[in-house]
Design a protein around this motif. Structure first.
Motif, short mmCIF file in Angstrom:
data_model
loop_
_atom_site.label_atom_id
_atom_site.label_comp_id
_atom_site.label_asym_id
_atom_site.label_seq_id
_atom_site.Cartn_x
_atom_site.Cartn_y
_atom_site.Cartn_z
N ILE A 2 -4.54 3.26 -4.02
CA ILE A 2 -4.23 4.66 -4.28
C ILE A 2 -4.70 5.01 -5.69
O ILE A 2 -4.47 4.27 -6.64
CB ILE A 2 -2.72 4.92 -4.15
N LYS A 237 2.98 4.51 0.76
CA LYS A 237 2.45 3.15 0.77
C LYS A 237 2.54 2.51 2.17
O LYS A 237 1.68 1.72 2.55
CB LYS A 237 3.19 2.30 -0.27
N TYR A 241 -2.02 4.37 2.79
CA TYR A 241 -2.82 5.45 2.21
C TYR A 241 -3.66 4.89 1.05
O TYR A 241 -3.15 4.15 0.22
CB TYR A 241 -1.91 6.57 1.70
N SER A 242 -4.94 5.24 1.03
CA SER A 242 -5.82 4.70 -0.01
C SER A 242 -6.65 5.81 -0.67
O SER A 242 -7.69 5.55 -1.25
CB SER A 242 -6.75 3.63 0.57
#
Length: 271
Positions: A2, A237, A241-242
């Motif tokens: 992230i 998290k 999610y990135s």
């Protein structure tokens, strides 16, 4: 991983709103870099506001990425929305956003459709209005795919649109589209108003989320309102999610203080 992002507004017609840095692109980028942000999100009058080579040089100079580009100036300056009754205005709105997609894609950044989605106006047919929105997203989603990126659609709170107000409504709408290149923006400020359970909404939307706006319940920097961030951060998290978490927040008490508060909060929850 992230990544953190802050916002820079470069629209002369706007003097106040939820953007951290204002008017001076290079100075905003320098400050963002010094604080350790990974990226900037831009709000510009048009796709040709900034020379491509100049932006490339500045991003390299300050070791920053471009996280996304906003399209709201299309409505603010030109009065364009994707759901206007006038087909010529809808066509111009699609063209404006298409140009922004091409601009952002040069840097691997998606374009965001927020206020340009419009509303179901009094006396209008909701089904027809949603058809116009779907028609536009089909075109623009494929345009984004051809450019090597994706498109971001943002559910807004009820005071800004009467189309889609929650992530679940957004998911249900996107599921009906043929294009698979449109994702949702999870804006924590709007979600604070509309979602019964912000963390659960994020988990349910999962891979549909392509961008996150990091703002507290009062649209100030996270930590200056009453949003319960522990569960929200865990949910973000949990869906692996990135993407970017970008501070679309008021510059209060000042731009510098809002930026510092944002990066401290980002590190607290995501580092």
């Amino acid at each position: 991983m992230i990544k953190s992002s802050t916002t820079i507004a470069l629209v002369p017609q706007i003097t106040y709103g939820p953007w951290i840095y204002w008017h001076d692109l290079e100075k905003g980028m320098e400050k963002a870099s010094d604080l350790g942000f990974d990226a900037i999100e831009l709000f510009t009058p048009a796709s040709d506001t900034i020379a491509i080579d100049n932006l490339k040089q500045l991003l390299q100079k300050f070791n920053l990425e471009l996280s996304a580009v906003g399209t709201g100036a299309g409505k603010v300056i030109h009065g364009l929305t994707l759901t206007d009754q006038n087909p010529d205005i809808r066509k111009k709105a699609i063209s404006f956003i298409s140009d922004m997609i091409s601009f952002g894609a040069i840097f691997g950044a998606p374009a965001i459709i927020g206020s340009m989605q419009g509303n179901v106006l009094a006396g209008n047919d909701r089904e027809k209005t949603l058809f116009w929105l779907a028609e536009a997203l089909e075109i623009l989603g494929e345009k984004a795919a051809e450019a090597g990126t994706f498109l971001i659609y943002e559910p807004l709170n009820r005071y800004e649109t009467n189309l889609m107000n929650t992530l679940q409504a957004g998911v249900e709408f996107l599921e009906k589209l043929k294009t698979k290149h449109v994702k949702l923006l999870a804006d924590l400020f709007h979600m604070n108003i509309e979602e019964a359970d912000m963390a659960e909404s994020i988990r349910s939307a999962g891979s549909y989320i392509g961008h996150i706006h990091f703002a507290d319940s009062n649209r100030k920097a996270i930590g200056l309102g009453h949003t319960e961030m522990d569960s929200v951060a865990q949910a973000i998290k949990s869906i692996n999610y990135s993407g970017f978490i970008s501070a679309e927040a008021f510059p209060e008490p000042s731009s510098d203080e809002a930026a510092l508060q944002t990066i401290q909060s980002f590190k607290k929850y995501f580092r």
